[in-house]
Design a protein around this motif. Structure first.
Motif, PDB file in Angstrom:
ATOM      1  N   ARG A  50      12.863   3.909  -0.936  1.00 36.24           N
ATOM      2  CA  ARG A  50      12.624   4.685   0.368  1.00 36.24           C
ATOM      3  C   ARG A  50      11.895   3.858   0.792  1.00 36.24           C
ATOM      4  NH1 ARG A  50      14.159  10.214  -0.295  1.00 36.24           N
ATOM      5  NH2 ARG A  50      11.769  10.971  -0.244  1.00 36.24           N
ATOM      6  N   ILE A  51      11.620   2.870   0.723  1.00 36.61           N
ATOM      7  CA  ILE A  51      10.939   1.576   1.724  1.00 36.61           C
ATOM      8  C   ILE A  51      11.244   1.587   2.187  1.00 36.61           C
ATOM      9  CG2 ILE A  51       8.953   0.370   1.793  1.00 36.61           C
ATOM     10  CD1 ILE A  51       7.850   1.375  -0.442  1.00 36.61           C
ATOM     11  N   ALA A 107       9.360   6.107  -3.712  1.00 38.55           N
ATOM     12  CA  ALA A 107       9.732   5.927  -5.436  1.00 38.55           C
ATOM     13  C   ALA A 107      11.277   6.142  -5.364  1.00 38.55           C
ATOM     14  CB  ALA A 107       8.935   7.225  -6.262  1.00 38.55           C
ATOM     15  N   PRO A 108      12.058   5.097  -6.355  1.00 39.19           N
ATOM     16  CA  PRO A 108      13.188   5.226  -6.460  1.00 39.19           C
ATOM     17  C   PRO A 108      13.558   6.393  -6.284  1.00 39.19           C
ATOM     18  CG  PRO A 108      12.594   3.355  -7.530  1.00 39.19           C
ATOM     19  CD  PRO A 108      11.142   4.281  -7.146  1.00 39.19           C
ATOM     20  N   GLU A 138      10.226  -2.486  -4.323  1.00 41.69           N
ATOM     21  CA  GLU A 138      11.550  -2.596  -3.488  1.00 41.69           C
ATOM     22  C   GLU A 138      11.676  -2.316  -2.645  1.00 41.69           C
ATOM     23  OE1 GLU A 138      15.619  -3.450  -6.322  1.00 41.69           O
ATOM     24  OE2 GLU A 138      14.338  -1.942  -7.375  1.00 41.69           O
ATOM     25  N   ILE A 139      12.484  -2.810  -1.789  1.00 40.36           N
ATOM     26  CA  ILE A 139      12.910  -2.828  -0.425  1.00 40.36           C
ATOM     27  C   ILE A 139      14.481  -2.246  -0.249  1.00 40.36           C
ATOM     28  CG2 ILE A 139      12.749  -3.761   1.686  1.00 40.36           C
ATOM     29  CD1 ILE A 139      10.174  -5.068   1.147  1.00 40.36           C
ATOM     30  N   TRP A 198       0.620  -1.180  -0.028  1.00 41.81           N
ATOM     31  CA  TRP A 198       0.124  -0.282   0.538  1.00 41.81           C
ATOM     32  C   TRP A 198       0.837   1.276   0.262  1.00 41.81           C
ATOM     33  CZ3 TRP A 198      -0.595   4.375   2.698  1.00 41.81           C
ATOM     34  CH2 TRP A 198      -1.594   5.343   2.813  1.00 41.81           C
ATOM     35  N   VAL A 199       2.070   1.240   1.373  1.00 42.93           N
ATOM     36  CA  VAL A 199       2.829   2.284   1.075  1.00 42.93           C
ATOM     37  C   VAL A 199       3.467   2.547  -0.468  1.00 42.93           C
ATOM     38  CG1 VAL A 199       5.108   3.453   1.767  1.00 42.93           C
ATOM     39  CG2 VAL A 199       3.267   2.747   3.608  1.00 42.93           C
ATOM     40  N   ALA A 200       4.297   1.709  -1.155  1.00 45.35           N
ATOM     41  CA  ALA A 200       4.629   1.730  -2.931  1.00 45.35           C
ATOM     42  C   ALA A 200       3.675   2.844  -3.336  1.00 45.35           C
ATOM     43  CB  ALA A 200       4.747   0.164  -3.164  1.00 45.35           C
ATOM     44  N   GLU A 201       2.689   1.945  -3.257  1.00 45.46           N
ATOM     45  CA  GLU A 201       1.279   2.676  -4.367  1.00 45.46           C
ATOM     46  C   GLU A 201       0.736   4.196  -4.453  1.00 45.46           C
ATOM     47  OE1 GLU A 201      -0.009   1.334  -7.189  1.00 45.46           O
ATOM     48  OE2 GLU A 201       1.732  -0.230  -7.192  1.00 45.46           O
TER      49      GLU A 201
END
Length: 331
Positions: free
Chosen positions: A165-166, A148-149, A192-193, A135-138
Motif C-alpha cells: 500500500r505504498i 502494510a500489505p 515493496e512498492i 520511512w513511510v513503510a516503517e
C-alpha cells in the motif's frame, strides 16, 4: 495531434531564452524567476487535512507536506516528488495536483521537499527519495497511513497474493526520483512498492540522441538547454551518468521493479525516454502502462495543472491506477 491551444497560450507568454546569453546560469535567479512565474491556484480541491511537518532524512530533517483524504483511515500512501531539474521548485507548485490525487485516489499523499543541487548534488536527492519511502513503510501509522500489505492481488504481484500500500510518483526530476526509489527498493530489500507513477520522467541524458530532444529542443516550455544546465548542476562528474540511481535507463536489469504508469506529454523533450523506459520495463516482465498525452507540454500534471484542461484526464488516470494498485477500487 496539434498542440493544445491552452498549451500554446502558455508557450506564448513564456519568456524566450536569450540565444546570445553567455556564462553559467544563476541558480538563485532561476529559482526566483520560477516563483514569480507561478501563482497558487484558487480554489483548491478539498481534502480532509493538509499538514506541514518533517521526517528524518539522511541529511537532516526532511520537510514534507501530508495530504489526508476525508473519511476514516488508515489509508494507503503515495509518496510524491516535485520537478525542477533537481535544482529548483518545491512543494507549492504541486498543491493542486497533490490535493486532486489525494481526493480521487482516497490515499494519503506525502509530498517531499528533497535537497536541491548545486548545494546538495547527486546522490542527495536520490537518497532523500528512498529515505522518504522507507520511512513511510516503517512509520506510516504516524501520518494515518497503513502501508502494510492487504489481502488481494494485482497482475500476479506480489507473489504472496497481498498488495503493498505504498506507491511512488513524481513529475520530471521528481519522476526520476520516483523511479530511482523503486529501483533502490528492489535492490535494498524493500519496501515493496505497489506502483510507480512517472510523469514526464527524466531517465536518460539530453545527448543520448532521442528524437524528441531534436523535435522539441526549444519553444515548447522546457528546452534542451535547460536540461543541459540541470545535468551540469546535479551530477558531481561524468561517472555519475553511468549510475542507474541517477539515470534509470542505464540500469542493465529492470526485473522485479514495481509496476509502472508512465504519463508523458507529446510536445516534450523527455517524451521518448519515458516511452523507452516503459518498453524496457515491459521487456523485463514488469506490468507497465505508457500513455502519451496528446497535445500537451512539460509540467502539465503539476505546475500547469489548472491551465491545461486536458491534464484532468491524466490525473484521473493516475488516481484510477493507484486505486487498482492498492486494491481500494471498491472502498
Amino acid at each position: 495531434m496539434p498542440l493544445d491551444p491552452e498549451a500554446q497560450r502558455i508557450i506564448d507568454r513564456t519568456p524566450a531564452e536569450d540565444p546570445n546569453a553567455s556564462g553559467p546560469l544563476d541558480v538563485v535567479a532561476m529559482r526566483e524567476g520560477f516563483q514569480q512565474m507561478w501563482k497558487m491556484p484558487d480554489p483548491l480541491p478539498e481534502v480532509g487535512s493538509v499538514v506541514n511537518t518533517t521526517i528524518p532524512g539522511p541529511g537532516g530533517d526532511l520537510p514534507v507536506r501530508i495530504y489526508t483524504p476525508e473519511g476514516e483511515g488508515p489509508f494507503p500512501a503515495f509518496v510524491w516528488f516535485h520537478g525542477g531539474g533537481w535544482t529548483i521548485g518545491g512543494l507549492d507548485e504541486n498543491e493542486f495536483s497533490c490535493r486532486a490525487v489525494c481526493a480521487a485516489a482516497d490515499t494519503i499523499v506525502m509530498s517531499v521537499d528533497y535537497r536541491l543541487a548545486p548545494e546538495n548534488p547527486f546522490p542527495a536527492a536520490a537518497d532523500d527519495a528512498y529515505a522518504a519511502v522507507a520511512w513511510v513503510a516503517e512509520h506510516g501509522a504516524e501520518i494515518g497511513a497503513d502501508p502494510a500489505p492487504s489481502p488481494g492481488g494485482v497482475g500476479g504481484r506480489p507473489p504472496t497474493g497481498k498488495l503493498p500500500r505504498i506507491a511512488t510518483g513524481g513529475e520530471s526530476a521528481g519522476g526520476n526520483l520516483a523511479a530511482v526509489a523503486a529501483l533502490k527498493a528492489r535492490d535494498l530489500g524493500g519496501p515493496e512498492i505497489a506502483l510507480q507513477v512517472l510523469v514526464s520522467p527524466v531517465l536518460g541524458h539530453p545527448d543520448d540522441g532521442r528524437a524528441s530532444y531534436s523535435e522539441f529542443s526549444e519553444g515548447y516550455f522546457l528546452s534542451k538547454s535547460s536540461m543541459d544546465w540541470f545535468f551540469v548542476t546535479y551530477p558531481t562528474g561524468p561517472d555519475d551518468l553511468d549510475n542507474p540511481y541517477l539515470l534509470p535507463l542505464r540500469s542493465k536489469d529492470l526485473t522485479g521493479v514495481a509496476p509502472a504508469l508512465i504519463l508523458g506529454a507529446e510536445y516534450d523533450v523527455l517524451r521518448d525516454e519515458g516511452e523507452e523506459y516503459g518498453a524496457r520495463l515491459a521487456e523485463a516482465g514488469v506490468r507497465t502502462e505508457v500513455v502519451r498525452c496528446d497535445g500537451l507540454i512539460h509540467a502539465f500534471f503539476g505546475p500547469l495543472a489548472t491551465e491545461l484542461s486536458a491534464a484532468e484526464k491524466a490525473r484521473d488516470r493516475a488516481a484510477a491506477a493507484l486505486r487498482a494498485a492498492f486494491g481500494t477500487d471498491g472502498r
